[in-house]
Design a protein around this motif. Structure first.
Motif, PDB file in Angstrom:
ATOM      1  N   PRO A 177       8.199  -0.653   3.332  1.00 10.02           N
ATOM      2  CA  PRO A 177       9.453  -1.130   3.961  1.00 10.02           C
ATOM      3  C   PRO A 177      10.041  -2.349   3.260  1.00 10.02           C
ATOM      4  CG  PRO A 177       7.767  -0.664   5.617  1.00 10.02           C
ATOM      5  CD  PRO A 177       7.086  -0.578   4.296  1.00 10.02           C
ATOM      6  N   GLN A 178       9.200  -3.217   2.712  1.00  9.18           N
ATOM      7  CA  GLN A 178       9.699  -4.447   2.083  1.00  9.18           C
ATOM      8  C   GLN A 178      10.074  -4.246   0.614  1.00  9.18           C
ATOM      9  OE1 GLN A 178       6.678  -4.105   3.451  1.00  9.18           O
ATOM     10  NE2 GLN A 178       6.879  -5.157   5.439  1.00  9.18           N
ATOM     11  N   PHE A 179       9.865  -3.060   0.099  1.00  7.53           N
ATOM     12  CA  PHE A 179      10.123  -2.802  -1.322  1.00  7.53           C
ATOM     13  C   PHE A 179      11.599  -2.433  -1.503  1.00  7.53           C
ATOM     14  CE2 PHE A 179      10.076  -0.701  -5.388  1.00  7.53           C
ATOM     15  CZ  PHE A 179       9.075  -1.344  -6.093  1.00  7.53           C
ATOM     16  N   ARG A 180      12.395  -3.392  -1.964  1.00  6.38           N
ATOM     17  CA  ARG A 180      13.831  -3.171  -2.181  1.00  6.38           C
ATOM     18  C   ARG A 180      14.124  -3.325  -3.669  1.00  6.38           C
ATOM     19  NH1 ARG A 180      13.421  -6.154   2.563  1.00  6.38           N
ATOM     20  NH2 ARG A 180      14.292  -5.119   4.405  1.00  6.38           N
ATOM     21  N   TYR A 181      14.852  -2.390  -4.208  1.00  4.41           N
ATOM     22  CA  TYR A 181      15.104  -2.399  -5.645  1.00  4.41           C
ATOM     23  C   TYR A 181      16.493  -1.849  -5.951  1.00  4.41           C
ATOM     24  CZ  TYR A 181      14.094   2.633  -5.411  1.00  4.41           C
ATOM     25  OH  TYR A 181      14.112   3.960  -5.095  1.00  4.41           O
ATOM     26  N   SER A 209       0.846  -1.190   0.000  1.00  4.52           N
ATOM     27  CA  SER A 209       0.000   0.000   0.000  1.00  4.52           C
ATOM     28  C   SER A 209       0.881   1.239   0.000  1.00  4.52           C
ATOM     29  CB  SER A 209      -0.907   0.007   1.229  1.00  4.52           C
ATOM     30  OG  SER A 209      -0.127  -0.024   2.415  1.00  4.52           O
ATOM     31  N   VAL A 210       0.614   2.140  -0.903  1.00  9.38           N
ATOM     32  CA  VAL A 210       1.429   3.353  -1.020  1.00  9.38           C
ATOM     33  C   VAL A 210       0.542   4.566  -0.804  1.00  9.38           C
ATOM     34  CG1 VAL A 210       3.107   2.326  -2.579  1.00  9.38           C
ATOM     35  CG2 VAL A 210       1.094   3.422  -3.527  1.00  9.38           C
ATOM     36  N   ARG A 211       1.167   5.617  -0.309  1.00  7.97           N
ATOM     37  CA  ARG A 211       0.485   6.876  -0.059  1.00  7.97           C
ATOM     38  C   ARG A 211       1.145   7.943  -0.927  1.00  7.97           C
ATOM     39  NH1 ARG A 211       2.087  10.459   3.770  1.00  7.97           N
ATOM     40  NH2 ARG A 211       3.376   8.789   4.649  1.00  7.97           N
ATOM     41  N   LEU A 212       0.345   8.606  -1.742  1.00  7.19           N
ATOM     42  CA  LEU A 212       0.883   9.613  -2.646  1.00  7.19           C
ATOM     43  C   LEU A 212       1.365  10.824  -1.850  1.00  7.19           C
ATOM     44  CD1 LEU A 212      -1.653   9.449  -5.609  1.00  7.19           C
ATOM     45  CD2 LEU A 212       0.793   8.993  -5.712  1.00  7.19           C
ATOM     46  N   LEU A 213       2.592  11.229  -2.105  1.00  4.80           N
ATOM     47  CA  LEU A 213       3.177  12.381  -1.424  1.00  4.80           C
ATOM     48  C   LEU A 213       3.125  13.638  -2.276  1.00  4.80           C
ATOM     49  CD1 LEU A 213       6.363  10.608   0.009  1.00  4.80           C
ATOM     50  CD2 LEU A 213       4.143  10.929   1.113  1.00  4.80           C
ATOM     51  N   LYS A 214       3.309  13.466  -3.578  1.00  5.18           N
ATOM     52  CA  LYS A 214       3.327  14.635  -4.453  1.00  5.18           C
ATOM     53  C   LYS A 214       2.941  14.220  -5.856  1.00  5.18           C
ATOM     54  CE  LYS A 214       6.771  17.474  -4.046  1.00  5.18           C
ATOM     55  NZ  LYS A 214       8.135  18.044  -4.159  1.00  5.18           N
ATOM     56  N   ASP A 274      13.925   7.890   0.509  1.00  3.18           N
ATOM     57  CA  ASP A 274      12.853   7.376   1.374  1.00  3.18           C
ATOM     58  C   ASP A 274      11.489   7.449   0.698  1.00  3.18           C
ATOM     59  OD1 ASP A 274      12.653  10.076   1.291  1.00  3.18           O
ATOM     60  OD2 ASP A 274      12.565  10.393   3.466  1.00  3.18           O
ATOM     61  N   TYR A 275      11.473   7.537  -0.614  1.00  2.00           N
ATOM     62  CA  TYR A 275      10.223   7.578  -1.361  1.00  2.00           C
ATOM     63  C   TYR A 275      10.423   6.888  -2.708  1.00  2.00           C
ATOM     64  CZ  TYR A 275      12.576  11.346  -3.880  1.00  2.00           C
ATOM     65  OH  TYR A 275      13.485  12.073  -4.602  1.00  2.00           O
ATOM     66  N   LEU A 276       9.336   6.608  -3.393  1.00  6.49           N
ATOM     67  CA  LEU A 276       9.357   6.066  -4.751  1.00  6.49           C
ATOM     68  C   LEU A 276       8.805   7.123  -5.700  1.00  6.49           C
ATOM     69  CD1 LEU A 276       7.913   2.451  -4.274  1.00  6.49           C
ATOM     70  CD2 LEU A 276      10.264   3.061  -4.845  1.00  6.49           C
ATOM     71  N   SER A 277       9.349   7.173  -6.899  1.00  9.36           N
ATOM     72  CA  SER A 277       8.842   8.124  -7.878  1.00  9.36           C
ATOM     73  C   SER A 277       8.892   7.517  -9.268  1.00  9.36           C
ATOM     74  CB  SER A 277       9.635   9.436  -7.844  1.00  9.36           C
ATOM     75  OG  SER A 277      10.976   9.222  -8.246  1.00  9.36           O
ATOM     76  N   VAL A 278       7.931   7.890 -10.085  1.00 13.21           N
ATOM     77  CA  VAL A 278       7.890   7.506 -11.498  1.00 13.21           C
ATOM     78  C   VAL A 278       7.482   8.738 -12.293  1.00 13.21           C
ATOM     79  CG1 VAL A 278       7.387   5.063 -11.159  1.00 13.21           C
ATOM     80  CG2 VAL A 278       5.507   6.701 -11.301  1.00 13.21           C
ATOM     81  N   HIS A 279       7.931   8.781 -13.559  1.00  8.97           N
ATOM     82  CA  HIS A 279       7.544   9.840 -14.483  1.00  8.97           C
ATOM     83  C   HIS A 279       6.851   9.182 -15.672  1.00  8.97           C
ATOM     84  CE1 HIS A 279      10.305  12.074 -11.976  1.00  8.97           C
ATOM     85  NE2 HIS A 279       9.968  13.192 -12.582  1.00  8.97           N
ATOM     86  N   ILE A 280       5.616   9.565 -15.910  1.00 11.94           N
ATOM     87  CA  ILE A 280       4.768   8.906 -16.907  1.00 11.94           C
ATOM     88  C   ILE A 280       4.413   9.916 -17.990  1.00 11.94           C
ATOM     89  CG2 ILE A 280       2.614   7.675 -17.297  1.00 11.94           C
ATOM     90  CD1 ILE A 280       2.658   6.949 -14.296  1.00 11.94           C
ATOM     91  N   ARG A 281       4.744   9.573 -19.226  1.00  9.10           N
ATOM     92  CA  ARG A 281       4.400  10.441 -20.353  1.00  9.10           C
ATOM     93  C   ARG A 281       3.206   9.872 -21.105  1.00  9.10           C
ATOM     94  NH1 ARG A 281       8.495  13.089 -24.842  1.00  9.10           N
ATOM     95  NH2 ARG A 281       6.994  14.597 -25.624  1.00  9.10           N
ATOM     96  N   GLN A 282       2.380  10.754 -21.626  1.00  9.33           N
ATOM     97  CA  GLN A 282       1.200  10.323 -22.365  1.00  9.33           C
ATOM     98  C   GLN A 282       1.615   9.735 -23.717  1.00  9.33           C
ATOM     99  OE1 GLN A 282      -2.250  12.914 -22.610  1.00  9.33           O
ATOM    100  NE2 GLN A 282      -1.462  14.129 -20.921  1.00  9.33           N
ATOM    101  N   LEU A 283       1.478   8.422 -23.822  1.00  9.00           N
ATOM    102  CA  LEU A 283       1.778   7.741 -25.074  1.00  9.00           C
ATOM    103  C   LEU A 283       0.641   6.823 -25.511  1.00  9.00           C
ATOM    104  CD1 LEU A 283       5.529   6.788 -24.458  1.00  9.00           C
ATOM    105  CD2 LEU A 283       4.652   8.610 -25.915  1.00  9.00           C
TER     106      LEU A 283
END
Length: 936
Positions: free
Chosen positions: A634-638, A612-617, A668-677
């Motif tokens: 916490p268990q998400f290791r990459y 479960s993730v909580r959007l920060l921005k 301490d956060y995850l981020s992705v950048h999504i382009r409209q394709l």
């Protein structure tokens, strides 16, 4: 100086009548010249020691005179009409006589120039010492004197080498054709666009090949008209040739004068701040830099501050020239990689001296070296298929049915056996969790897990061939042979089909026929919608059939294979020629792969709910890019370079889409950048845009949202991480990271990870220094051999010594996506470990007149404020596309003996070029380039 000097138009080659005795005998601007007159073009060089050297005397094309002060830019009307592309040469005696007279006069003028300069220097020194007591009028005179002093100094500093270097700049036309071919093309355009024998001003841009910069071309047209003291709306072909000759003139001074005239609209020989602002806006419009237009006033003031320190309110031609010739002194930051011809020749020398047999052998060895993992896997797979086909072929040859159905039956059964195997292993390349785990083991060194999707497609192609052979032989060959067989031959297969000979319809409507036909239909639909034309929406269909294209159609149609596998098991149970259960092997082939794939999907289902993730921005950037920053479970290791799947139930409760992780493992956060394709990403942007609030001041007009936003943000589910080629970057000494547009996303995480390592190593270095020990850290060293000095405990961390990041994009707004990361790297990376290069392809290459002023403003602003005006970062933005051969040459010479990982993410168009360059530079020398690619 006693006052302001008159504006002088200067050309690199002054044109005078060939029969003139002295310079004073040149006709005035209003004088008509006869068609019989011949003209010569004289080129002089002013040396630092006050010597003037006569470089050449050649036939000229036009008389240019301005106010009898110096040779100017106006062309007499009769001369422009009567001129032609070629002229007769004057006699050698006349040229020799004229050159001697002109040289004598030039020497005399040089001496006079030197004496005047000494007098002015002495007067300026006295004037400056008494400036406090002279009053406001003398203050203005002092400013004029200072301006004159700088002008004389600039003229002395303008060496021949500097002028030669400037020849590469201020090109109005960038044409690969030679002069004759280019003019022929212009003539063709004129004939097509002209009306009543005249080309109108509105068509000038299209005629000369500047239709993408129409406003700039119109200003160029007006400037060339003003040079003829005319304001016209149409020109003839002769006048067009005159315009063309001027804008393609090889003289830098000629092109500089034209550029100056474009800015100097009132033709008073001076450029004001308002005129500078207008040309900045014009250049920004030609290069599609909307933000630069908004800040044109600020950058105009910057140019005036630099070129007009005396605050006279205007600048002159020589000042503009000084900035052009000295702009490189400002660009001492993030310079483009220089061309190392010696290193390149060393790398290519081996290819030149090899014979055809040696070259073929070299290419073959290189191919085997680069593709041995793929080769052995494909060879093993092909051998298994051949073995299964042969085994089943000869097995049925000994059956009684062969006597009735012949080789059609054997081929159909052999193809069926390969289909069982392929339908089983086609699931393995898409078991992403299993592949991610295995690739980190030793098996990852011998199996090309990066090619899992390509192998999946290859198996699919083999399935298509198998289906054609199996179904085709059954329906078109052995079924008709069975139906048409005699009663005597039918006795051989009576035990399989019953006492009564079946009809063709009986064979088709049975369990075997119905399941087989349904499978063919479902597989045909899924395979068709999975092709690039449908998946990428390259085929435009009318409504409502347009829903058959796009990622959604591919995604949902692929789930038809659930039904296909059920039908395949049923089809394998109801066989005509086999009734023993242990001989019905279809379920045996499918058991393990299907259970493995089902387990993966089950794991993904429960793990996505667990993560479960909580959007920060949330931020919506220019270029239709949605940035999502969320809490990290916490268990998400990459690892940097890996990707994860994202689902938004508000868009679709079933669809999962992969995106590269742009945050570093240490964040301490995850981020992705999504382009409209595609349709899913467009809907995702719409959903989040409704939840975003207007930005705070200074956020470039971006829509933003964070956890303090009152509106409820849509729910987001994630699954991963999954392996990707870029995650193996730690295995290389040096990295070359190349991203096209949104393809930069997997490398941002790598750069941030390297940056975090830099901070840790700086802390280690400080602790060692405090302990009185010497630090032998090699991180950032340009010599990869120095890594041998690193202690074994830290050797793994310090494997990568340098990284070169090249980001090529078409839109200025793209740089906002990772502006913070680039600024952070530029600020913290004091050792120069990470070298970043931004390339904006929408801007004309450096040297083009349409980008000349942008280059000047860029250089001045970074020298003063440390900020690039295009990207808004501390990283310089280069224009046009990189010269990749130069890039490879520089890296190869700088990191000899290093193992360099070349990672590329973007459209396939550039992958082939980079792969070929890796091959080219691997042929000679110890430096090794390994190429990895990702397509989106």
């Amino acid at each position: 100086m006693r006052g302001a000097s008159k504006h002088e138009r200067r050309w690199a080659s002054d044109s005078v009548p060939g029969n003139a005795k002295m310079m004073s005998e040149v006709s005035s601007p209003g004088t008509e010249s006869s068609a019989a007159e011949e003209f010569v073009e004289v080129t002089l060089d002013l040396q630092d020691d006050d010597r003037i050297i006569l470089r050449s005397v050649e036939p000229a094309t036009v008389i240019n005179i301005d106010n009898a002060v110096s040779v100017g830019s106006e062309t007499p009307k009769s001369a422009s009409i009567s001129r032609s592309p070629t002229f007769k040469r004057s006699s050698s005696n006349l040229l020799r006589q004229f050159s001697q007279e002109l040289k004598a006069e030039a020497v005399a003028k040089a001496r006079q120039f030197s004496q005047e300069l000494k007098a002015e220097l002495k007067w300026f020194s006295w004037s400056h010492g008494h400036s406090t007591s002279t009053g406001a009028g003398n203050g203005f005179d002092s400013a004029l004197a200072a301006r004159a002093l700088r002008k004389r100094q600039a003229q002395l500093d303008r060496t021949r080498s500097g002028a030669h270097k400037a020849l590469r700049g201020l090109r109005f036309i960038s044409s690969k054709s030679n002069g004759v071919d280019a003019w022929n093309e212009i003539q063709s355009n004129f004939d097509r666009l002209a009306k009543d024998g005249f080309l109108y001003r509105s068509d000038f841009a299209q005629c000369i090949g500047m239709k993408d910069s129409k406003e700039f071309a119109l200003e160029l047209f007006d400037a060339l008209s003003r040079r003829r003291r005319l304001k016209v709306e149409k020109i003839s072909k002769e006048e067009l040739f005159e315009f063309w000759s001027q804008i393609t003139d090889q003289s830098f001074d000629s092109r500089l004068q034209i550029f100056f005239d474009m800015v100097d609209k009132n033709d008073d020989g001076r450029i004001t701040e308002e005129e500078v602002k207008e040309i900045i806006m014009l250049s920004a419009s030609a290069n599609k830099l909307s933000r630069l237009k908004e800040q044109a006033e600020e950058y105009a003031a910057l140019i005036m501050e630099e070129l007009d320190p005396e605050r006279l309110g205007y600048i002159e031609l020589w000042q503009l020239e000084t900035l052009l010739l000295q702009k490189d002194t400002y660009l001492n930051y993030s310079q483009a990689l220089s061309y190392t011809s010696q290193a390149l020749s060393q790398n290519i020398q081996g290819l030149r001296n090899k014979g055809p047999i040696t070259r073929i052998r070299t290419k073959l060895l290189y191919y085997l070296q680069e593709n041995w993992r793929r080769i052995w896997v494909l060879t093993l797979w092909a051998m298994i298929l051949v073995g299964l086909f042969t085994w089943k072929f000869f097995q049925y040859k000994h059956k009684q049915a062969y006597k009735v159905m012949g080789y059609c039956l054997l081929t159909a059964k052999g193809a069926a056996e390969t289909l069982k195997f392929n339908m089983a292993i086609i699931l393995l390349p898409v078991c992403r969790n299993t592949i991610t785990w295995i690739r980190s083991t030793r098996l990852g060194y011998i199996v090309p897990f990066d090619d899992n999707i390509n192998f999946h497609k290859t198996i699919a192609a083999a399935i298509v061939i198998g289906v054609i052979l199996h179904v085709g032989n059954h329906l078109a060959c052995d079924f008709p042979r069975l139906v048409q067989s005699s009663d005597e031959n039918y006795n051989y297969v009576k035990g399989y089909f019953g006492p009564d000979k079946p009809t063709y319809l009986d064979l088709v409507k049975g369990w075997e026929g119905v399941t087989g036909i349904l499978m063919v239909i479902l597989m045909a639909v899924a395979f068709t919608l999975a092709t690039r034309w449908f998946r990428r929406s390259l085929i435009k269909l009318p409504k409502p059939f347009d829903r058959l294209t796009g990622f959604n159609a591919f995604w949902y149609s692929h789930h038809l294979f659930v039904i296909v596998y059920v039908l395949l098991v049923i089809h394998g149970i109801f066989l005509y020629l086999e009734h023993r259960w242990y001989r019905k092997t279809t379920w045996m082939y499918l058991a393990v792969p299907v259970l493995l794939y089902a387990g993966e999907r089950t794991l993904r289902f429960f793990r996505s709910g667990f993560y479960s993730v909580r959007l920060l921005k949330v931020a919506i950037y220019p270029g239709n890019v949605l940035a999502l920053q969320m809490s990290k479970p916490p268990q998400f290791r990459y690892k940097s370079g890996q990707y994860m799947f994202v689902q938004c139930p508000a868009v679709s409760p079933f669809e999962w889409h992969p995106f590269s992780i742009t945050s570093a493992p240490g964040d301490d956060y995850l981020s992705v950048h999504i382009r409209q394709l595609g349709d899913w990403t467009q809907e995702l942007k719409r959903v989040f845009a409704e939840a975003c609030e207007p930005p705070v001041a200074g956020k470039s007009g971006l829509l933003r949202a964070d956890e303090t936003t009152k509106k409820c943000l849509p729910k987001l589910l994630i699954d991963g991480p999954y392996g990707a080629p870029a995650q193996d970057y730690r295995n290389y000494d040096v990295l070359l990271l190349v991203g096209l547009g949104i393809g930069a996303t997997p490398f941002i995480s790598i750069l941030k990870d390297l940056l975090n390592n830099i901070v840790k190593m700086e802390e280690q270095a400080d602790s060692i220094a405090d302990g009185g020990k010497e630090s032998d850290l090699s991180f950032g060293s340009t010599d990869s051999s120095s890594s041998a000095r690193v202690s074994p405990k830290r050797k793994k961390i310090l494997k990568t010594t340098n990284a070169y990041f090249y980001w090529v994009t078409r839109e200025q707004g793209s740089f906002d996506w990772f502006k913070g990361v680039m600024n952070e790297i530029a600020e913290i990376d004091q050792r120069g470990v990470i070298e970043m290069h931004n390339y904006l392809t929408s801007v004309y290459e450096e040297g083009d007149a349409r980008s000349a002023l942008i280059t000047m403003v860029q250089a001045l602003n970074h020298a003063k404020n440390g900020m690039d005006i295009v990207s808004g970062t501390r990283v310089r933005t280069h224009f046009a596309r990189p010269n990749w051969k130069k890039v490879f040459s520089r890296i190869c010479s700088k990191h000899c003996n290093a193992k360099i990982g070349v990672f590329y993410c973007g459209a396939p168009i550039l992958a082939k070029e980079l792969s070929n360059l890796c091959y080219e530079f691997n042929q000679k020398g110890p430096t090794k380039f390994d190429f990895h690619k990702e397509h989106f």
